[in-house]
Design an enzyme around this catalytic site. Structure first.
Site, PDB file in Angstrom:
ATOM      1  N   ARG A  34      39.644  66.839  33.586  1.00  0.00           N
ATOM      2  CA  ARG A  34      38.831  65.675  33.165  1.00  0.00           C
ATOM      3  C   ARG A  34      39.296  65.153  31.807  1.00  0.00           C
ATOM      4  NH1 ARG A  34      34.346  65.992  30.365  1.00  0.00           N
ATOM      5  NH2 ARG A  34      33.611  67.946  31.254  1.00  0.00           N
ATOM      6  N   TYR A  62      34.758  39.690  37.782  1.00  0.00           N
ATOM      7  CA  TYR A  62      34.446  40.477  38.973  1.00  0.00           C
ATOM      8  C   TYR A  62      32.938  40.788  38.932  1.00  0.00           C
ATOM      9  CZ  TYR A  62      34.201  44.407  42.166  1.00  0.00           C
ATOM     10  OH  TYR A  62      33.842  45.251  43.182  1.00  0.00           O
ATOM     11  N   ASP A  94      40.714  41.649  31.000  1.00  0.00           N
ATOM     12  CA  ASP A  94      40.936  42.222  32.329  1.00  0.00           C
ATOM     13  C   ASP A  94      42.165  41.527  32.907  1.00  0.00           C
ATOM     14  OD1 ASP A  94      40.980  42.813  35.065  1.00  0.00           O
ATOM     15  OD2 ASP A  94      38.800  43.029  35.177  1.00  0.00           O
ATOM     16  N   LYS A 110      44.507  47.228  42.693  1.00  0.00           N
ATOM     17  CA  LYS A 110      45.086  45.952  43.111  1.00  0.00           C
ATOM     18  C   LYS A 110      46.611  45.967  42.930  1.00  0.00           C
ATOM     19  CE  LYS A 110      40.752  44.907  43.687  1.00  0.00           C
ATOM     20  NZ  LYS A 110      39.993  45.914  43.027  1.00  0.00           N
TER      21      LYS A 110
HETATM   22  N1  LCS Z   1      38.397  43.808  37.653  1.00  0.00           N
HETATM   23  C1  LCS Z   1      38.730  42.913  38.587  1.00  0.00           C
HETATM   24  C2  LCS Z   1      39.328  41.611  38.173  1.00  0.00           C
HETATM   25  C3  LCS Z   1      38.512  43.191  39.925  1.00  0.00           C
HETATM   26  O1  LCS Z   1      38.860  42.276  40.829  1.00  0.00           O
HETATM   27  C4  LCS Z   1      37.916  44.423  40.289  1.00  0.00           C
HETATM   28  C5  LCS Z   1      37.644  44.778  41.701  1.00  0.00           C
HETATM   29  C6  LCS Z   1      37.565  45.329  39.283  1.00  0.00           C
HETATM   30  C7  LCS Z   1      37.834  44.986  37.977  1.00  0.00           C
HETATM   31  C8  LCS Z   1      36.925  46.647  39.590  1.00  0.00           C
HETATM   32  O2  LCS Z   1      37.870  47.520  40.101  1.00  0.00           O
HETATM   33  P1  LCS Z   1      37.579  48.716  41.132  1.00  0.00           P
HETATM   34  O3  LCS Z   1      36.497  49.547  40.545  1.00  0.00           O
HETATM   35  O4  LCS Z   1      37.151  48.107  42.415  1.00  0.00           O
HETATM   36  O5  LCS Z   1      38.887  49.413  41.190  1.00  0.00           O
HETATM   37  N2  LCS Z   1      37.696  43.700  42.563  1.00  0.00           N
HETATM   38  C9  LCS Z   1      37.431  43.704  43.840  1.00  0.00           C
HETATM   39  C10 LCS Z   1      37.446  42.556  44.623  1.00  0.00           C
HETATM   40  O6  LCS Z   1      37.649  41.408  44.226  1.00  0.00           O
HETATM   41  N3  LCS Z   1      37.203  42.880  45.862  1.00  0.00           N
HETATM   42  O7  LCS Z   1      36.937  44.221  45.988  1.00  0.00           O
HETATM   43  C11 LCS Z   1      37.051  44.835  44.689  1.00  0.00           C
END
Ligand code: LCS
Length: 393
Positions: free
Chosen positions: A58, A111, A183, A208
């Site tokens: 961790r 998001y 971000d 992504k």
């Molecule tokens: N930041 C952005 C710009 C994102 O699009 C997402 C997830 C996150 C942070 C959060 O990341 P995660 O915890 O899911 O790894 N975006 C998503 C979307 O547009 N569709 O499903 C997840």
């Protein structure tokens, strides 16, 4: 090998290069929760920070560290902090940089959960947030209060594709003693380097583009300065938001092809965008690589390329969009983005469903908005799939 002065493609493969006693060519998965101390004194020294040996996964792990070293170089930062998800990266940053009585100014189109967690959870700890359209710099200036600590932007924004001027935000942040967090999920460091433009912290959902293969969830934070790094790492470790070694192995593998995946996907994206823009059933389209995008000029200066994300609306509104989503076969109807496969989804009822209708509309997340993540298939096939779906309307 010191890769600091080498090109980005070389860094993708070699930055943070890992060496073990066996000469492993790739980074092995150190699938262990804990690490042997050489002696009681060594254990005490590790905990006291006098020795840099590993303690407990961790807190740190060689596979995870290899990824953190790699991404820190790709973003031109001080160091990286890998997390279990993109949301773990975001909440670790919020937790580290905000406290009772503090205030954050954020892009209104972010998001969904990045906004929801501030509105629904951090408010319980007396953290206040203002969400504004950060594409207009004046909105940010107006929203700043004496207790504002953080300026948080997402550019291009999910799902509106709005673009915010990172260098202008960095100047405002400096003038008001704020920490600028970007971000960078939609661009990746291949297309955009927020720290070079003056940001203090950059974060990603590596789910992504960075991993790129839709097979793991993960996140990462890179800071420019050691003191901020220490604060955020503390929050990440104590909230238990760590990445695990297998995730790290997967993303180390995925990131190596980031540049060639993005090049191919954006080559497809411009063709798809031009097809959609010219289609009689399409009411509007936002893709940073077309002159019709309101911040096309800014995108050209701030980004190395325009990426493979776009949003559009159909003349028949949401009902027509629903028909399209149900009648494409190659594009997968699924949330997430930035993978090798083309994805289509409806933010108002899916990724941004928890944001109130009023806030969605104010942020430009209209009911007709369809989000499209272009993959690396043949552009002709993606276009034929859309054409077929649009004919069904
Ligand atoms: N930041 C952005 C710009 C994102 O699009 C997402 C997830 C996150 C942070 C959060 O990341 P995660 O915890 O899911 O790894 N975006 C998503 C979307 O547009 N569709 O499903 C997840």
């Amino acid at each position: 090998m010191d890769t600091k002065d080498l090109g980005f493609n070389t860094k993708l493969i070699h930055a943070g290069e890992f060496n073990d006693e066996f000469g492993s060519a790739t980074v092995p998965i150190y699938q262990t929760s804990t690490f042997k101390f050489k002696s009681a004194q060594h254990g005490a020294d590790c905990f006291a920070g006098k020795s840099d040996g590993y303690i407990y996964t961790r807190i740190g792990n060689p596979t995870i560290k290899a990824f953190e070293n790699n991404i820190a170089e790709l973003e031109n930062g001080y160091d990286g902090i890998a997390t279990s998800s993109g949301m773990a990266a975001i909440t670790s940053v919020y937790m580290a940089l905000l406290g009772a009585g503090s205030h954050i100014v954020s892009s209104d189109a972010v998001y969904g959960p990045a906004r929801d967690v501030l509105e629904q959870d951090f408010t319980r700890f007396d953290v206040k947030a203002s969400f504004v359209n950060t594409s207009n710099i004046e909105n940010i200036k107006t929203a700043i209060k004496p207790n504002t600590k953080v300026l948080y932007i997402e550019t291009p924004a999910n799902p509106t594709m709005d673009i915010t001027d990172i260098a202008a935000c960095a100047k405002i942040a400096k003038d008001h003693n704020l920490i600028l967090v970007v971000d960078n999920t939609f661009s990746s460091p291949y297309l955009q380097k927020p720290l070079d433009l003056g940001a203090d912290v950059v974060l990603h959902s590596i789910t992504k583009f960075i991993n790129g293969h839709a097979d793991i969830v993960g996140g990462v934070i890179v800071t420019k300065y050691a003191p901020i790094y220490k604060k955020i790492r503390h929050s990440m470790v104590y909230m238990g938001c760590n990445m695990d070694p297998h995730q790290a192995f997967m993303v180390i593998r995925g990131v190596k092809t980031l540049a060639i995946r993005i090049e191919r996907a954006q080559e497809n994206a411009i063709k798809v965008a031009k097809f959609l823009q010219a289609h009689p059933k399409v009411a509007w389209l936002k893709y940073p690589g077309l002159e019709s995008h309101p911040q096309y000029e800014l995108a050209k200066t701030q980004m190395k390329g325009f990426g493979s994300m776009m949003s559009f609306g159909l003349k028949g509104g949401f009902e027509a969009g629903k028909k399209l989503m149900d009648n494409v076969h190659l594009a997968i109807l699924a949330v997430s983005l930035g993978g090798v496969e083309t994805l289509i989804q409806h933010p108002a009822s899916m990724t941004h469903a928890a944001v109130s209708k009023e806030n969605k509309l104010a942020a430009g997340i209209t009911d007709d908005l369809i989000r499209f993540s272009v993959g690396i298939e043949d552009a002709e096939d993606i276009i034929a799939d859309l054409k077929h779906g649009l004919e069904k309307i």
